[in-house]
Motif scaffolding. Sequence first.
Motif, PDB file in Angstrom:
ATOM      1  N   ALA A 176       0.858  -0.843  -0.068  1.00 26.23           N
ATOM      2  CA  ALA A 176      -0.035   0.060  -0.312  1.00 26.23           C
ATOM      3  C   ALA A 176       1.255   1.778  -0.292  1.00 26.23           C
ATOM      4  N   GLU A 177       1.617   0.866   0.849  1.00 25.47           N
ATOM      5  CA  GLU A 177       3.131   2.330   0.851  1.00 25.47           C
ATOM      6  C   GLU A 177       3.037   2.698  -1.136  1.00 25.47           C
ATOM      7  N   ARG A 178       3.316   2.260  -1.384  1.00 26.57           N
ATOM      8  CA  ARG A 178       3.264   2.662  -3.283  1.00 26.57           C
ATOM      9  C   ARG A 178       2.143   3.560  -3.331  1.00 26.57           C
ATOM     10  N   ASP A 179       1.210   3.700  -3.763  1.00 22.35           N
ATOM     11  CA  ASP A 179      -0.403   4.284  -3.288  1.00 22.35           C
ATOM     12  C   ASP A 179      -0.633   5.310  -2.248  1.00 22.35           C
ATOM     13  N   THR A 180      -0.084   5.363  -1.069  1.00 27.73           N
ATOM     14  CA  THR A 180      -0.324   6.019  -0.286  1.00 27.73           C
ATOM     15  C   THR A 180       0.937   6.300   0.880  1.00 27.73           C
ATOM     16  N   TRP A 198      15.660   7.757   3.522  1.00 30.31           N
ATOM     17  CA  TRP A 198      15.039   6.956   4.014  1.00 30.31           C
ATOM     18  C   TRP A 198      13.686   6.206   3.133  1.00 30.31           C
ATOM     19  N   GLN A 199      13.819   6.611   2.076  1.00 28.82           N
ATOM     20  CA  GLN A 199      13.328   6.516   0.608  1.00 28.82           C
ATOM     21  C   GLN A 199      14.206   5.182  -0.204  1.00 28.82           C
ATOM     22  N   LEU A 200      15.933   5.241  -0.478  1.00 26.21           N
ATOM     23  CA  LEU A 200      16.480   4.544  -0.794  1.00 26.21           C
ATOM     24  C   LEU A 200      17.226   3.434   0.633  1.00 26.21           C
ATOM     25  N   LEU A 201      16.527   3.031   1.768  1.00 29.07           N
ATOM     26  CA  LEU A 201      16.786   2.663   2.238  1.00 29.07           C
ATOM     27  C   LEU A 201      15.859   1.120   2.016  1.00 29.07           C
ATOM     28  N   GLY A 213      24.577  11.246   4.829  1.00 26.12           N
ATOM     29  CA  GLY A 213      25.356  10.650   3.403  1.00 26.12           C
ATOM     30  C   GLY A 213      25.674   9.088   3.518  1.00 26.12           C
ATOM     31  N   ASP A 214      25.273   8.522   5.095  1.00 24.22           N
ATOM     32  CA  ASP A 214      25.291   6.830   5.216  1.00 24.22           C
ATOM     33  C   ASP A 214      24.239   6.433   5.166  1.00 24.22           C
ATOM     34  N   ASN A 215      24.782   5.132   4.253  1.00 25.69           N
ATOM     35  CA  ASN A 215      23.501   4.630   3.863  1.00 25.69           C
ATOM     36  C   ASN A 215      23.939   2.562   4.177  1.00 25.69           C
ATOM     37  N   TYR A 216      22.468   1.651   3.303  1.00 29.49           N
ATOM     38  CA  TYR A 216      23.735   0.951   3.701  1.00 29.49           C
ATOM     39  C   TYR A 216      22.165  -0.420   2.660  1.00 29.49           C
ATOM     40  N   ASP A 217      22.648  -1.538   2.106  1.00 27.88           N
ATOM     41  CA  ASP A 217      20.899  -1.546   1.078  1.00 27.88           C
ATOM     42  C   ASP A 217      21.938  -3.304   1.416  1.00 27.88           C
ATOM     43  N   TRP A 218      21.035  -4.000   1.013  1.00 24.88           N
ATOM     44  CA  TRP A 218      21.721  -6.142   0.507  1.00 24.88           C
ATOM     45  C   TRP A 218      20.365  -6.480  -0.131  1.00 24.88           C
ATOM     46  N   SER A 264      24.897   9.706  -2.211  1.00 23.32           N
ATOM     47  CA  SER A 264      24.939   8.563  -1.953  1.00 23.32           C
ATOM     48  C   SER A 264      24.105   7.660  -3.117  1.00 23.32           C
ATOM     49  N   ASN A 265      23.268   8.790  -3.520  1.00 21.41           N
ATOM     50  CA  ASN A 265      21.120   7.962  -4.281  1.00 21.41           C
ATOM     51  C   ASN A 265      22.751   7.463  -5.557  1.00 21.41           C
TER      52      ASN A 265
END
Length: 412
Positions: free
Chosen positions: A148-152, A172-175, A199-204, A229-230
């Motif tokens: 649902a977070e895609r639409d609201t 936060w949108q990138l995490l 600047g800090d970020n993580y991804d998996w 970072s993006n």
Amino acid sequence: MLGLYSRHDEKSDDVDKFAALEQALRGAAPHTLLDVVGAALDERYGTAGVELRLADYGLRSLQAVAPGTGTSEPVPIHGTPEGRVFGSQEPHITEDGGGRVAVHLPVTVRGDRLGVLTVRMAADAFTEGDLPDLRLACEALGHEILVAERDTDLYVLARRAARLTLAAEMQWQLLPGHACARDEFALGAQLEPAYAIFGDNYDWSVSSDHLTMAVTNGMGDGIEAALLSNLAVNALRNARRAGLGLADQAALADQAVWAHYRGRAYVSVLLLRFDFATGEVEVIDAGSPRLWRLRDREVEPIPFDAQLPLGMFEETVYVPERFTVLPGDRLVFGSDGVYDAVSPAGESYGLRTLARTLLATSLLPPTQVPGAVLRELAGHRGDQPLDDDALVVCLDWYGRGSGSGGRAHTAG
């Protein structure tokens, strides 16, 4: 025989009702998910109301989702029944007055703790045998919230205890989330300052045989650091999704950052790929994020050959290194905002203080370790404001065939 058939029919009826709830949630408008769950549970148990609370970005409070009725006061994660459920991931029942009980249940998706659902009903309408069905309802709700977070914006807004800076909004949108769990591993991550990171970020990313992780730190601050970072994280994702190996992922991201900034800005990254079958880890250390291992009650840093950050020079060649993790190992990743933090007396947080913290938190699940480390870090700094992002990721390794199911910590 009659008794057996009765139990069989009752079980089939439960399955049918759960399937009906799932179908109703899938067909519901994104902002009405809580209404759908509330109606289904009211029909089944005659509830006196349901309440959904989602964890805020800083993992300090549980914020109410209350469409059309305003927002309730936030509930602290520490020292409350709801917070107990969020931390333990186990249901908890409290007296609610007037002959009612409040059943607090975790709402979690693939190890990522979203929040807590509280169901209020008459005490004589509830039994412990109802908990499996209630947990299934929470599982279905959690999955649909993510869709649902895609639409609201309803559920995203509920997570905010304060306004995000634009840079933090972008990050936060990138995490990918706060946590992830599979049979082979469980991990948790947290960033501070949660509402003003840059600047800090993580991804998996998880496949059938591998876990790929990236811990990144873009230079600078504010919007420029978030944009940098993006670019780097999306370049790494693009290369990974093209099926490239770890060295080529780093090289492609390096070229992308260089092409845009020409060496004026660069990104530090610790890039890892875990093999589920063997525990072998391929790693590229291109900058400042660091790694520590807790094994058999001993904490030690795992050093690698330092390579150039992404985008510092044109066409850098990256060479992977390898090490092996064992079932029961706990790995902790930290940015320079963690290990370089200085106390009022001038003492760096460093290995010694961090090691004490990791030993003291060895019995906590990995989802709770980053927050514990960051709280200890805040105490170490005293009244000094945080002048850099602080990122902590904790990974518990179970290995393939360990039978842990990602549900229990075995390190230490």
